[in-house]
Design a protein around this motif. Structure first.
Motif, PDB file in Angstrom:
ATOM      1  N   LEU A  12       0.886  -1.106  -0.114  1.00 42.66           N
ATOM      2  CA  LEU A  12      -0.277  -0.008   0.095  1.00 42.66           C
ATOM      3  C   LEU A  12       0.964   1.330   0.063  1.00 42.66           C
ATOM      4  N   LYS A  29      -6.594   3.070  -0.584  1.00 44.36           N
ATOM      5  CA  LYS A  29      -6.850   3.808   0.560  1.00 44.36           C
ATOM      6  C   LYS A  29      -6.254   3.217   1.667  1.00 44.36           C
ATOM      7  N   ASP A  30      -5.739   4.111   2.542  1.00 47.93           N
ATOM      8  CA  ASP A  30      -5.081   3.755   3.796  1.00 47.93           C
ATOM      9  C   ASP A  30      -6.185   4.077   5.149  1.00 47.93           C
ATOM     10  N   GLY A  31      -7.017   3.063   5.210  1.00 46.26           N
ATOM     11  CA  GLY A  31      -7.900   3.248   6.096  1.00 46.26           C
ATOM     12  C   GLY A  31      -7.569   2.899   7.567  1.00 46.26           C
ATOM     13  N   CYS A  32      -6.741   1.813   7.693  1.00 48.50           N
ATOM     14  CA  CYS A  32      -6.573   1.409   9.140  1.00 48.50           C
ATOM     15  C   CYS A  32      -5.121   0.672   9.248  1.00 48.50           C
ATOM     16  N   SER A  33      -4.647   0.557   7.954  1.00 50.25           N
ATOM     17  CA  SER A  33      -2.982  -0.070   8.104  1.00 50.25           C
ATOM     18  C   SER A  33      -2.995  -1.407   8.828  1.00 50.25           C
ATOM     19  N   GLY A  68      -5.679  -4.215   8.157  1.00 45.72           N
ATOM     20  CA  GLY A  68      -6.016  -5.638   7.373  1.00 45.72           C
ATOM     21  C   GLY A  68      -7.610  -5.550   8.086  1.00 45.72           C
ATOM     22  N   GLU A  69      -8.021  -4.407   8.520  1.00 46.44           N
ATOM     23  CA  GLU A  69      -9.467  -4.572   8.938  1.00 46.44           C
ATOM     24  C   GLU A  69     -10.598  -3.883   8.197  1.00 46.44           C
ATOM     25  N   CYS A  70     -10.119  -2.976   7.359  1.00 46.47           N
ATOM     26  CA  CYS A  70     -11.094  -2.152   6.565  1.00 46.47           C
ATOM     27  C   CYS A  70     -11.294  -2.441   5.023  1.00 46.47           C
ATOM     28  N   GLY A  71     -10.337  -2.999   4.404  1.00 42.95           N
ATOM     29  CA  GLY A  71     -10.626  -3.258   2.912  1.00 42.95           C
ATOM     30  C   GLY A  71     -10.221  -2.185   2.097  1.00 42.95           C
ATOM     31  N   ALA A  72     -10.201  -0.886   2.424  1.00 42.43           N
ATOM     32  CA  ALA A  72      -9.821   0.040   1.657  1.00 42.43           C
ATOM     33  C   ALA A  72      -8.678   0.025   0.746  1.00 42.43           C
ATOM     34  N   CYS A  73      -8.076  -0.785   1.290  1.00 42.95           N
ATOM     35  CA  CYS A  73      -6.551  -0.855   0.654  1.00 42.95           C
ATOM     36  C   CYS A  73      -6.531  -2.366  -0.450  1.00 42.95           C
ATOM     37  N   ALA A 104      -5.353  -7.382   1.415  1.00 46.65           N
ATOM     38  CA  ALA A 104      -5.170  -6.029   2.015  1.00 46.65           C
ATOM     39  C   ALA A 104      -3.547  -5.665   1.751  1.00 46.65           C
ATOM     40  N   CYS A 109      -1.979  -3.214   2.647  1.00 50.24           N
ATOM     41  CA  CYS A 109      -1.565  -2.783   3.935  1.00 50.24           C
ATOM     42  C   CYS A 109      -0.787  -3.761   4.784  1.00 50.24           C
TER      43      CYS A 109
HETATM   44  S1  FES Z   1      -5.935   0.030   5.243  1.00 51.35           S
HETATM   45 FE1  FES Z   1      -7.545  -1.099   6.128  1.00 51.35          FE
HETATM   46  S2  FES Z   1      -7.362  -3.211   5.541  1.00 51.35           S
HETATM   47 FE2  FES Z   1      -5.606  -1.998   4.808  1.00 51.35          FE
END
Ligand code: FES
Ligand code: FES
Length: 235
Positions: free
Chosen positions: A68, A81-85, A87-92, A102, A104
């Motif tokens: 990422l 996108k970097d939502g959580c860094s 592995g929890e949000c899927g934005a990446c 993921a 990130c």
């Molecule tokens: S930034 Fe959230 S899962 Fe990778």
């Protein structure tokens, strides 16, 4: 208040004295190095990523940089996108060799030699993909932060399963968090894409465009760094 005044007065009184009394600074001699130098804690690596069909060299990058980070900060591909860094949000979400990951959580250097596909690679002839258009048409896009990851997940789902049930779609999407609660629109978008692809296939008389592959998307919660002990990740 009085307490502050006392402290200030004492500090003022001491300061010049302390300066006068300070001995000249001595630089202690560094101990002579013995043996070969220790390896750097931050070893650099140079490698080439293959992103959306294009070779993208990466030079002198810290070996631990995530895919990422390298995509966004070194290659200028800011779609993921970097939502959580963590592995929890899927934005990446991106695909590596056709598998949804993921980004990130993936060290970029480990993907050298693999096919990396990002949201920037979904367009067809410079136009947004059917999935991207459906997400927009169905009102799934509110702030839009989660949408590149959603688009990658939906593409990945439909590559492995041409006609997912709503439950299968929900399971595929359960690793994509939307803080604007746009899930209904995403489910509608998936149905719109399925209908559109089936109509196009009927028009050309080709039926199923290809044999369904074994679904390869990760199971629910599989991208998480925390094991979901209580439900085995299947809740
Ligand atoms: S930034 Fe959230 S899962 Fe990778
Ligand atoms: S549209 Fe805002 S996070 Fe999903």
């Amino acid at each position: 208040g009085p307490a502050v005044d006392v402290v200030d007065t004492e500090a003022d009184a001491r300061a010049p004295e302390a300066e006068d009394a300070a001995p000249p600074a001595e630089v202690p001699e560094a101990p002579a190095p013995e043996g070969p130098p220790l390896p750097s804690e931050h070893p650099a690596a140079s490698y080439t990523l293959h992103v959306n069909g294009v070779d993208r060299p990466v030079t002198d990058a810290w070996i631990g940089e995530s895919l990422l980070y390298v995509l966004r900060e070194r290659l200028g591909l800011a779609g993921a996108k970097d939502g959580c860094s963590q592995g929890e949000c899927g934005a990446c979400n991106v695909q590596v060799d056709g598998r949804l990951v993921a980004s990130c959580l993936v060290p970029a250097a480990t993907t050298a030699g693999s096919e990396v596909r990002t949201v920037e690679g979904l367009a067809v002839d410079g136009e947004p993909s059917d999935v991207q258009r459906a997400l927009a048409d169905c009102g799934a896009v509110q702030c839009g932060f989660c949408i590149p990851g959603m688009a990658m997940t939906v593409h990945d789902l439909l590559e492995g399963n041409h006609r997912p049930s709503e439950l299968e779609t929900r399971r595929a999407l359960c690793g994509n968090l939307c803080r604007c609660s746009g899930y209904r629109g995403v489910l509608d978008a998936v149905n719109e894409v399925i209908a559109g692809r089936e109509a196009a296939a009927e028009e050309t008389g080709s039926g199923e465009p290809e044999e369904p592959r074994i679904p390869h998307q990760a199971g629910p919660g599989a991208g998480s760094v925390q094991a979901h002990q209580q439900d085995g990740g299947m809740a």
